[in-house]
Scaffold this motif. Structure first.
Motif, PDB file in Angstrom:
ATOM      1  N   THR A 124       0.847  -1.189   0.000  1.00 59.28           N
ATOM      2  CA  THR A 124       0.000   0.000   0.000  1.00 59.28           C
ATOM      3  C   THR A 124       0.882   1.239   0.000  1.00 59.28           C
ATOM      4  O   THR A 124       2.087   1.155   0.253  1.00 59.28           O
ATOM      5  N   MET A 125       0.288   2.387  -0.291  1.00 55.63           N
ATOM      6  CA  MET A 125       1.033   3.641  -0.263  1.00 55.63           C
ATOM      7  C   MET A 125       1.484   3.945   1.169  1.00 55.63           C
ATOM      8  O   MET A 125       0.771   3.640   2.133  1.00 55.63           O
ATOM      9  N   PRO A 126       2.655   4.569   1.341  1.00 55.71           N
ATOM     10  CA  PRO A 126       3.034   5.027   2.682  1.00 55.71           C
ATOM     11  C   PRO A 126       1.953   5.938   3.243  1.00 55.71           C
ATOM     12  O   PRO A 126       1.330   6.711   2.509  1.00 55.71           O
ATOM     13  N   ALA A 127       1.731   5.834   4.562  1.00 56.29           N
ATOM     14  CA  ALA A 127       0.622   6.572   5.156  1.00 56.29           C
ATOM     15  C   ALA A 127       0.911   6.930   6.611  1.00 56.29           C
ATOM     16  O   ALA A 127       1.712   6.278   7.285  1.00 56.29           O
ATOM     17  N   ILE A 128       0.228   7.973   7.073  1.00 52.47           N
ATOM     18  CA  ILE A 128       0.196   8.331   8.481  1.00 52.47           C
ATOM     19  C   ILE A 128      -1.138   7.839   9.031  1.00 52.47           C
ATOM     20  O   ILE A 128      -2.201   8.171   8.501  1.00 52.47           O
ATOM     21  N   VAL A 129      -1.064   7.040  10.095  1.00 49.23           N
ATOM     22  CA  VAL A 129      -2.261   6.428  10.657  1.00 49.23           C
ATOM     23  C   VAL A 129      -2.364   6.828  12.125  1.00 49.23           C
ATOM     24  O   VAL A 129      -1.383   6.732  12.875  1.00 49.23           O
ATOM     25  N   VAL A 130      -3.558   7.285  12.519  1.00 56.95           N
ATOM     26  CA  VAL A 130      -3.776   7.782  13.880  1.00 56.95           C
ATOM     27  C   VAL A 130      -4.919   7.004  14.520  1.00 56.95           C
ATOM     28  O   VAL A 130      -5.990   6.859  13.926  1.00 56.95           O
ATOM     29  N   TYR A 131      -4.671   6.519  15.755  1.00 53.87           N
ATOM     30  CA  TYR A 131      -5.682   5.769  16.496  1.00 53.87           C
ATOM     31  C   TYR A 131      -6.087   6.520  17.757  1.00 53.87           C
ATOM     32  O   TYR A 131      -5.240   7.139  18.423  1.00 53.87           O
ATOM     33  N   ASN A 132      -7.368   6.424  18.103  1.00 51.29           N
ATOM     34  CA  ASN A 132      -7.873   6.906  19.377  1.00 51.29           C
ATOM     35  C   ASN A 132      -7.668   5.792  20.397  1.00 51.29           C
ATOM     36  O   ASN A 132      -8.331   4.756  20.342  1.00 51.29           O
ATOM     37  N   LEU A 133      -6.745   5.997  21.342  1.00 51.17           N
ATOM     38  CA  LEU A 133      -6.390   4.935  22.279  1.00 51.17           C
ATOM     39  C   LEU A 133      -7.476   4.670  23.308  1.00 51.17           C
ATOM     40  O   LEU A 133      -7.550   3.575  23.876  1.00 51.17           O
ATOM     41  N   ASN A 134      -8.329   5.640  23.573  1.00 51.64           N
ATOM     42  CA  ASN A 134      -9.381   5.439  24.570  1.00 51.64           C
ATOM     43  C   ASN A 134     -10.451   4.463  24.102  1.00 51.64           C
ATOM     44  O   ASN A 134     -11.082   3.792  24.928  1.00 51.64           O
ATOM     45  N   VAL A 135     -10.643   4.380  22.788  1.00 47.21           N
ATOM     46  CA  VAL A 135     -11.669   3.462  22.250  1.00 47.21           C
ATOM     47  C   VAL A 135     -11.068   2.433  21.297  1.00 47.21           C
ATOM     48  O   VAL A 135     -11.790   1.612  20.728  1.00 47.21           O
ATOM     49  N   ASN A 136      -9.719   2.478  21.099  1.00 52.27           N
ATOM     50  CA  ASN A 136      -9.024   1.516  20.227  1.00 52.27           C
ATOM     51  C   ASN A 136      -9.596   1.494  18.816  1.00 52.27           C
ATOM     52  O   ASN A 136      -9.832   0.438  18.232  1.00 52.27           O
ATOM     53  N   MET A 137      -9.795   2.679  18.271  1.00 55.21           N
ATOM     54  CA  MET A 137     -10.360   2.787  16.931  1.00 55.21           C
ATOM     55  C   MET A 137      -9.549   3.763  16.090  1.00 55.21           C
ATOM     56  O   MET A 137      -8.877   4.656  16.620  1.00 55.21           O
ATOM     57  N   LEU A 138      -9.661   3.591  14.774  1.00 55.11           N
ATOM     58  CA  LEU A 138      -8.959   4.454  13.819  1.00 55.11           C
ATOM     59  C   LEU A 138      -9.560   5.850  13.816  1.00 55.11           C
ATOM     60  O   LEU A 138     -10.775   6.015  13.739  1.00 55.11           O
ATOM     61  N   ASP A 139      -8.696   6.864  13.889  1.00 53.73           N
ATOM     62  CA  ASP A 139      -9.128   8.256  13.758  1.00 53.73           C
ATOM     63  C   ASP A 139      -8.882   8.781  12.348  1.00 53.73           C
ATOM     64  O   ASP A 139      -9.744   9.420  11.747  1.00 53.73           O
ATOM     65  N   GLU A 140      -7.674   8.535  11.845  1.00 54.22           N
ATOM     66  CA  GLU A 140      -7.280   9.092  10.550  1.00 54.22           C
ATOM     67  C   GLU A 140      -6.365   8.124   9.811  1.00 54.22           C
ATOM     68  O   GLU A 140      -5.583   7.400  10.424  1.00 54.22           O
ATOM     69  N   ARG A 141      -6.456   8.131   8.499  1.00 59.76           N
ATOM     70  CA  ARG A 141      -5.446   7.520   7.640  1.00 59.76           C
ATOM     71  C   ARG A 141      -5.193   8.482   6.483  1.00 59.76           C
ATOM     72  O   ARG A 141      -6.107   8.810   5.737  1.00 59.76           O
ATOM     73  N   TYR A 142      -3.956   8.915   6.373  1.00 62.28           N
ATOM     74  CA  TYR A 142      -3.585   9.887   5.344  1.00 62.28           C
ATOM     75  C   TYR A 142      -2.452   9.307   4.513  1.00 62.28           C
ATOM     76  O   TYR A 142      -1.375   9.015   5.036  1.00 62.28           O
ATOM     77  N   GLU A 143      -2.693   9.142   3.226  1.00 62.34           N
ATOM     78  CA  GLU A 143      -1.671   8.578   2.348  1.00 62.34           C
ATOM     79  C   GLU A 143      -0.691   9.655   1.891  1.00 62.34           C
ATOM     80  O   GLU A 143      -1.082  10.777   1.562  1.00 62.34           O
ATOM     81  N   LEU A 144       0.583   9.300   1.903  1.00 63.59           N
ATOM     82  CA  LEU A 144       1.639  10.197   1.448  1.00 63.59           C
ATOM     83  C   LEU A 144       1.934   9.908  -0.023  1.00 63.59           C
ATOM     84  O   LEU A 144       2.118   8.750  -0.407  1.00 63.59           O
ATOM     85  N   HIS A 145       1.997  10.945  -0.832  1.00 62.22           N
ATOM     86  CA  HIS A 145       2.124  10.757  -2.282  1.00 62.22           C
ATOM     87  C   HIS A 145       3.493  11.194  -2.793  1.00 62.22           C
ATOM     88  O   HIS A 145       4.380  11.579  -2.030  1.00 62.22           O
ATOM     89  N   ASP A 146       3.637  11.157  -4.098  1.00 61.22           N
ATOM     90  CA  ASP A 146       4.948  11.333  -4.727  1.00 61.22           C
ATOM     91  C   ASP A 146       5.547  12.722  -4.542  1.00 61.22           C
ATOM     92  O   ASP A 146       6.743  12.908  -4.765  1.00 61.22           O
ATOM     93  N   ASP A 147       4.737  13.698  -4.158  1.00 52.81           N
ATOM     94  CA  ASP A 147       5.295  15.040  -3.965  1.00 52.81           C
ATOM     95  C   ASP A 147       6.107  15.138  -2.661  1.00 52.81           C
ATOM     96  O   ASP A 147       6.879  16.082  -2.490  1.00 52.81           O
ATOM     97  N   VAL A 148       5.943  14.163  -1.766  1.00 50.88           N
ATOM     98  CA  VAL A 148       6.725  14.174  -0.521  1.00 50.88           C
ATOM     99  C   VAL A 148       7.561  12.908  -0.335  1.00 50.88           C
ATOM    100  O   VAL A 148       8.452  12.884   0.502  1.00 50.88           O
ATOM    101  N   ILE A 149       7.277  11.874  -1.099  1.00 52.90           N
ATOM    102  CA  ILE A 149       7.968  10.591  -0.950  1.00 52.90           C
ATOM    103  C   ILE A 149       8.830  10.313  -2.181  1.00 52.90           C
ATOM    104  O   ILE A 149       8.384  10.500  -3.313  1.00 52.90           O
TER     105      ILE A 149
END
Length: 369
Positions: free
Chosen positions: A96-121
């Motif tokens: 998969t594309m490189p990504a920044i993934v953020v979880y809410n630890l209080n509920v153990n659920m995904l908050d955000e997934r942001y894919e990094l594209h060719d302009d930064v990678i």
């Protein structure tokens, strides 16, 4: 082979990059009250965390393919940078594309997934560490990711859902600091900027980001004021990065973290199989940087160091040189996680000051064998 750790309340997170085949889950945790033989638990769940060797895509947006180091922020969120690559040491399979993934630890659920594209990678990018700057509220946050493979820092704005790349000559490796001997293995690495640590807010409201390449003995810093500007002029970046000082010969480091309770920067010491420190109230030079702990068995190849919310220092050693160069003895204990209060570690050293002195009868302990 584990490479990263982070503690949140009763959980200790442990990352295992997919260097080779046979890694069920790259992002895991154990409860801190478990016994020595406690198994790793995929995070956030087995369904999301597990990925077979035959996988060609991720199970869900909460699935991480391969991560090195992670960060817990002040808003009870776990930040992960996913390289998206499996079998890194052999066939290099991009799932998969490189990504920044953020979880809410209080509920153990995904908050955000942001894919990094060719302009930064770049094709050579290897995203090793992530540190997060939370401002006035939890949505106003910036992540700074070190790109060890292409010598850059990737900045991500959570509120703007945008990312950009910051480059500087100091983010590259020092050719005179590429030689290592760890665990009886001699090797040469040209690894660039690999770790970053944030200090507290300054009078202008911004923080300092302390960075260093792995294959270097120098420490650098720059203000987050420059990093938060997407279209900052290149000459402003050049002027913004300062040389703090030099740790001295054979002081290459994979990771660092800052303790606000003592105003001390902790960093790993590969060639010395230990962890060092520097008190930010003092000039950065040989007399003020100190090797706190060094042990060729317990700390062979210290790969990560983290300071938790209670100002405890956590250290991961993993004998990575033996693992990568096929000299690992799997009948030995090869991976260890140890912890101690920051104030105890620096007691009686040049890193201690009047603000951090107190008496504590406690020793560094092995948490996991």
């Amino acid at each position: 082979m584990p490479t990263g750790i982070a503690r949140w309340k009763s959980k200790l997170f442990i990352t295992i990059p997919r260097w080779k085949k046979g890694v069920p889950s790259t992002l895991n945790y154990i409860p801190l009250n478990c016994v020595q033989n406690c198994p790793l638990h995929p995070y956030p769940s087995w369904r999301d965390g597990y990925l077979p060797d035959s996988a060609s895509n991720i199970n869900s947006n909460a699935t991480i393919v391969s991560t090195f180091r992670i960060h817990v922020d002040s808003c009870d969120r776990l930040w992960v940078v996913d390289n998206g690559v499996a079998d890194m040491a052999n066939e290099v399979k991009q799932i998969t594309m490189p990504a920044i993934v953020v979880y809410n630890l209080n509920v153990n659920m995904l908050d955000e997934r942001y894919e990094l594209h060719d302009d930064v990678i770049m094709d050579s990018s290897v995203l090793t560490s992530i540190v997060v700057d939370v401002n006035k509220n939890c949505r106003d946050a910036y992540a700074y990711i070190t790109d060890m493979g292409s010598n850059a820092i990737v900045v991500y704005s959570l509120s703007r859902k945008d990312s950009w790349r910051v480059e500087h000559p100091f983010f590259s490796f020092d050719p005179f600091a590429g030689s290592y001997k760890v665990g009886g293995v001699e090797f040469y690495w040209n690894d660039g900027v690999s770790s970053a640590a944030l200090t507290g807010a300054k009078k202008d409201g911004y923080r300092n980001l302390y960075v260093h390449p792995t294959s270097s003995t120098k420490q650098f810093k720059l203000s987050t004021k420059v990093l938060k500007q997407k279209n900052v002029e290149p000459e402003d970046i050049i002027d913004a990065v300062e040389v703090v000082g030099d740790r001295g010969p054979n002081t290459q480091s994979t990771a660092c973290d800052y303790d606000p309770c003592t105003n001390v920067l902790f960093y790993t010491q590969l060639n010395k199989n230990g962890v060092g420190c520097w008190n930010l109230d003092k000039p950065f030079h040989g007399d003020n940087v100190h090797v706190l702990v060094s042990d060729c068995t317990l700390m062979e190849f210290p790969n990560d160091v983290k300071v938790d919310a209670d100002c405890n220092v956590w250290i991961l050693s993993d004998r990575q040189s033996r693992f990568l160069y096929n000299t690992m003895n799997y009948s030995d204990v090869n991976y260890r996680i140890m912890s101690a209060p920051a104030c105890m570690l620096i007691q009686g050293t040049t890193c201690e000051n009047s603000k951090s002195r107190f008496s504590l009868k406690r020793s560094v302990r092995d948490f996991i064998n």
